[in-house]
Design a protein around this motif. Structure first.
Motif, PDB file in Angstrom:
ATOM      1  N   ILE A 275       5.008   5.710 -10.073  1.00 18.09           N
ATOM      2  CA  ILE A 275       3.778   5.929 -10.833  1.00 18.09           C
ATOM      3  C   ILE A 275       3.335   7.359 -10.569  1.00 18.09           C
ATOM      4  O   ILE A 275       3.238   7.776  -9.416  1.00 18.09           O
ATOM      5  CB  ILE A 275       2.679   4.948 -10.385  1.00 18.09           C
ATOM      6  CG1 ILE A 275       3.113   3.515 -10.670  1.00 18.09           C
ATOM      7  CG2 ILE A 275       1.353   5.267 -11.069  1.00 18.09           C
ATOM      8  CD1 ILE A 275       2.267   2.471 -10.000  1.00 18.09           C
ATOM      9  N   GLU A 276       3.097   8.089 -11.649  1.00 11.92           N
ATOM     10  CA  GLU A 276       2.638   9.471 -11.519  1.00 11.92           C
ATOM     11  C   GLU A 276       1.297   9.607 -12.208  1.00 11.92           C
ATOM     12  O   GLU A 276       1.133   9.217 -13.359  1.00 11.92           O
ATOM     13  CB  GLU A 276       3.639  10.434 -12.150  1.00 11.92           C
ATOM     14  CG  GLU A 276       3.225  11.880 -12.012  1.00 11.92           C
ATOM     15  CD  GLU A 276       4.246  12.845 -12.592  1.00 11.92           C
ATOM     16  OE1 GLU A 276       3.885  14.013 -12.775  1.00 11.92           O
ATOM     17  OE2 GLU A 276       5.384  12.432 -12.869  1.00 11.92           O
TER      18      GLU A 276
ATOM     19  N   VAL B 164       2.482  11.293  -6.936  1.00 15.58           N
ATOM     20  CA  VAL B 164       3.525  10.325  -7.272  1.00 15.58           C
ATOM     21  C   VAL B 164       3.557   9.241  -6.199  1.00 15.58           C
ATOM     22  O   VAL B 164       3.508   9.527  -5.010  1.00 15.58           O
ATOM     23  CB  VAL B 164       4.903  11.009  -7.373  1.00 15.58           C
ATOM     24  CG1 VAL B 164       5.989  10.005  -7.685  1.00 15.58           C
ATOM     25  CG2 VAL B 164       4.878  12.119  -8.426  1.00 15.58           C
ATOM     26  N   TYR B 165       3.653   7.989  -6.661  1.00 18.96           N
ATOM     27  CA  TYR B 165       3.676   6.820  -5.778  1.00 18.96           C
ATOM     28  C   TYR B 165       4.876   5.973  -6.156  1.00 18.96           C
ATOM     29  O   TYR B 165       5.086   5.704  -7.331  1.00 18.96           O
ATOM     30  CB  TYR B 165       2.394   5.994  -5.938  1.00 18.96           C
ATOM     31  CG  TYR B 165       1.169   6.849  -5.740  1.00 18.96           C
ATOM     32  CD1 TYR B 165       0.579   6.941  -4.498  1.00 18.96           C
ATOM     33  CD2 TYR B 165       0.644   7.594  -6.789  1.00 18.96           C
ATOM     34  CE1 TYR B 165      -0.519   7.753  -4.304  1.00 18.96           C
ATOM     35  CE2 TYR B 165      -0.454   8.407  -6.603  1.00 18.96           C
ATOM     36  CZ  TYR B 165      -1.035   8.484  -5.352  1.00 18.96           C
ATOM     37  OH  TYR B 165      -2.107   9.291  -5.159  1.00 18.96           O
ATOM     38  N   GLY B 166       5.658   5.542  -5.180  1.00 17.88           N
ATOM     39  CA  GLY B 166       6.856   4.795  -5.506  1.00 17.88           C
ATOM     40  C   GLY B 166       7.130   3.635  -4.590  1.00 17.88           C
ATOM     41  O   GLY B 166       6.654   3.580  -3.457  1.00 17.88           O
TER      42      GLY B 166
ATOM     43  N   TYR C 202      -1.394  -0.886  -4.194  1.00 17.59           N
ATOM     44  CA  TYR C 202      -2.635  -0.182  -3.916  1.00 17.59           C
ATOM     45  C   TYR C 202      -2.233   1.245  -3.602  1.00 17.59           C
ATOM     46  O   TYR C 202      -1.591   1.503  -2.573  1.00 17.59           O
ATOM     47  CB  TYR C 202      -3.360  -0.822  -2.734  1.00 17.59           C
ATOM     48  CG  TYR C 202      -3.751  -2.252  -2.988  1.00 17.59           C
ATOM     49  CD1 TYR C 202      -4.951  -2.557  -3.616  1.00 17.59           C
ATOM     50  CD2 TYR C 202      -2.896  -3.304  -2.627  1.00 17.59           C
ATOM     51  CE1 TYR C 202      -5.308  -3.866  -3.854  1.00 17.59           C
ATOM     52  CE2 TYR C 202      -3.258  -4.620  -2.882  1.00 17.59           C
ATOM     53  CZ  TYR C 202      -4.453  -4.895  -3.494  1.00 17.59           C
ATOM     54  OH  TYR C 202      -4.798  -6.186  -3.750  1.00 17.59           O
ATOM     55  N   ALA C 203      -2.550   2.172  -4.494  1.00 20.59           N
ATOM     56  CA  ALA C 203      -2.133   3.569  -4.353  1.00 20.59           C
ATOM     57  C   ALA C 203      -3.283   4.394  -3.794  1.00 20.59           C
ATOM     58  O   ALA C 203      -4.347   4.475  -4.404  1.00 20.59           O
ATOM     59  CB  ALA C 203      -1.672   4.097  -5.697  1.00 20.59           C
ATOM     60  N   TRP C 204      -3.047   5.009  -2.647  1.00 20.23           N
ATOM     61  CA  TRP C 204      -4.072   5.787  -1.946  1.00 20.23           C
ATOM     62  C   TRP C 204      -3.723   7.253  -2.029  1.00 20.23           C
ATOM     63  O   TRP C 204      -2.602   7.650  -1.707  1.00 20.23           O
ATOM     64  CB  TRP C 204      -4.150   5.359  -0.487  1.00 20.23           C
ATOM     65  CG  TRP C 204      -4.563   3.941  -0.310  1.00 20.23           C
ATOM     66  CD1 TRP C 204      -3.752   2.840  -0.323  1.00 20.23           C
ATOM     67  CD2 TRP C 204      -5.885   3.460  -0.103  1.00 20.23           C
ATOM     68  NE1 TRP C 204      -4.493   1.711  -0.125  1.00 20.23           N
ATOM     69  CE2 TRP C 204      -5.807   2.061   0.006  1.00 20.23           C
ATOM     70  CE3 TRP C 204      -7.126   4.083   0.002  1.00 20.23           C
ATOM     71  CZ2 TRP C 204      -6.923   1.266   0.217  1.00 20.23           C
ATOM     72  CZ3 TRP C 204      -8.239   3.297   0.206  1.00 20.23           C
ATOM     73  CH2 TRP C 204      -8.133   1.904   0.311  1.00 20.23           C
TER      74      TRP C 204
ATOM     75  N   HIS D 205       0.876  -1.168   0.000  1.00 23.70           N
ATOM     76  CA  HIS D 205       0.000   0.000   0.000  1.00 23.70           C
ATOM     77  C   HIS D 205       0.917   1.222   0.000  1.00 23.70           C
ATOM     78  O   HIS D 205       1.791   1.344   0.862  1.00 23.70           O
ATOM     79  CB  HIS D 205      -0.897   0.019   1.242  1.00 23.70           C
ATOM     80  CG  HIS D 205      -1.886  -1.093   1.252  1.00 23.70           C
ATOM     81  ND1 HIS D 205      -3.163  -0.947   0.782  1.00 23.70           N
ATOM     82  CD2 HIS D 205      -1.780  -2.386   1.654  1.00 23.70           C
ATOM     83  CE1 HIS D 205      -3.812  -2.091   0.901  1.00 23.70           C
ATOM     84  NE2 HIS D 205      -2.992  -2.981   1.427  1.00 23.70           N
ATOM     85  N   VAL D 206       0.733   2.112  -0.982  1.00 23.86           N
ATOM     86  CA  VAL D 206       1.540   3.323  -1.072  1.00 23.86           C
ATOM     87  C   VAL D 206       0.610   4.528  -1.004  1.00 23.86           C
ATOM     88  O   VAL D 206      -0.535   4.470  -1.453  1.00 23.86           O
ATOM     89  CB  VAL D 206       2.401   3.349  -2.357  1.00 23.86           C
ATOM     90  CG1 VAL D 206       3.493   2.304  -2.296  1.00 23.86           C
ATOM     91  CG2 VAL D 206       1.562   3.151  -3.603  1.00 23.86           C
ATOM     92  N   PHE D 207       1.116   5.612  -0.432  1.00 22.60           N
ATOM     93  CA  PHE D 207       0.301   6.794  -0.210  1.00 22.60           C
ATOM     94  C   PHE D 207       0.991   7.999  -0.829  1.00 22.60           C
ATOM     95  O   PHE D 207       2.212   8.088  -0.834  1.00 22.60           O
ATOM     96  CB  PHE D 207       0.109   7.023   1.300  1.00 22.60           C
ATOM     97  CG  PHE D 207      -0.569   5.882   1.987  1.00 22.60           C
ATOM     98  CD1 PHE D 207      -1.940   5.889   2.146  1.00 22.60           C
ATOM     99  CD2 PHE D 207       0.158   4.794   2.447  1.00 22.60           C
ATOM    100  CE1 PHE D 207      -2.580   4.829   2.774  1.00 22.60           C
ATOM    101  CE2 PHE D 207      -0.470   3.732   3.067  1.00 22.60           C
ATOM    102  CZ  PHE D 207      -1.843   3.746   3.227  1.00 22.60           C
ATOM    103  N   GLY D 208       0.193   8.927  -1.358  1.00 22.79           N
ATOM    104  CA  GLY D 208       0.750  10.130  -1.951  1.00 22.79           C
ATOM    105  C   GLY D 208      -0.345  11.002  -2.516  1.00 22.79           C
ATOM    106  O   GLY D 208      -1.530  10.730  -2.360  1.00 22.79           O
ATOM    107  N   GLY D 209       0.060  12.063  -3.204  1.00 21.07           N
ATOM    108  CA  GLY D 209      -0.897  12.963  -3.829  1.00 21.07           C
ATOM    109  C   GLY D 209      -0.876  12.834  -5.336  1.00 21.07           C
ATOM    110  O   GLY D 209      -1.906  12.832  -5.993  1.00 21.07           O
TER     111      GLY D 209
END
Length: 190
Positions: free
Chosen positions: A96-97, A78-80, A185-187, A72-76
């Motif tokens: 991932i942007e 960009v996720y890495g 899973y990008a949150w 699980h990755v978190f961001g606004g």
């Protein structure tokens, strides 16, 4: 089963044997009960490694590669994370942007080690899909589902999967066809 932080357990079903090995002694946890780093769980079926999850090295499993990584990755925007797609390959920075909010034509960009390897334009129409990229000489299928980001909750998650695949026919044996799969899973934190 995981009442101990480190251990192993064998289960016999008919003539088959399942061995589970785990080490959670140094595991780091995020906001969920699922460990995020410094752990491993391995499943051996009749003497063959069939699943290895985690990033902690285990001396008894050093010849095995991590087959599945879920994070699980978190961001606004960009996720890495980091991932190794091949036994003898190197660890890559996966980024991932996606800036989908307030744009007429949002797009999705995937980078490996800072280099753009995939772009999805017209994301409103292609909110689910797949493509193939080449990493360390291995074909990697990339799947995405950003429906919740575009049409659901602003804090919803998107799902990305990177799965190695072998090019070839039936001559490839089963042990070689077991590839690596990274699921993210990008949150959005907005």
């Amino acid at each position: 089963m995981f009442s101990k932080r480190k251990g192993s357990k064998s289960v016999h079903v008919d003539l088959d044997t399942f061995d589970v090995n785990w080490d959670l002694t140094d595991a780091e946890f995020g906001s969920s009960p699922e460990p995020i780093r410094s752990f491993f769980v391995g499943l051996v079926f009749n003497g063959d490694m069939v699943l290895l999850i985690g990033d902690k090295e285990n001396k008894s499993l050093t010849d095995s590669m991590c087959l599945l990584k879920r994070e699980h990755v978190f961001g606004g925007k960009v996720y890495g994370t980091k991932a190794k797609f091949k036994d003898d390959g190197r660890v890559h920075d996966v980024e991932i942007e996606c800036d989908a909010f307030g744009l007429d034509d949002p797009r999705l960009v995937v980078r490996l080690d800072g280099k753009v390897v995939m772009q999805v334009k017209h994301l409103v129409w292609k909110f689910r899909g797949n493509d193939k990229i080449l990493v360390d000489g291995v074909h990697v299928e990339v799947y995405w589902d950003v429906h919740n980001w575009l049409f659901g909750s602003i804090n919803g998650s998107a799902v990305f999967m990177f799965r190695t695949c072998l090019v070839g026919g039936a001559s490839v044996d089963l042990s070689q066809s077991l590839g690596f799969c990274l699921t993210l899973y990008a949150w959005k934190n907005e």
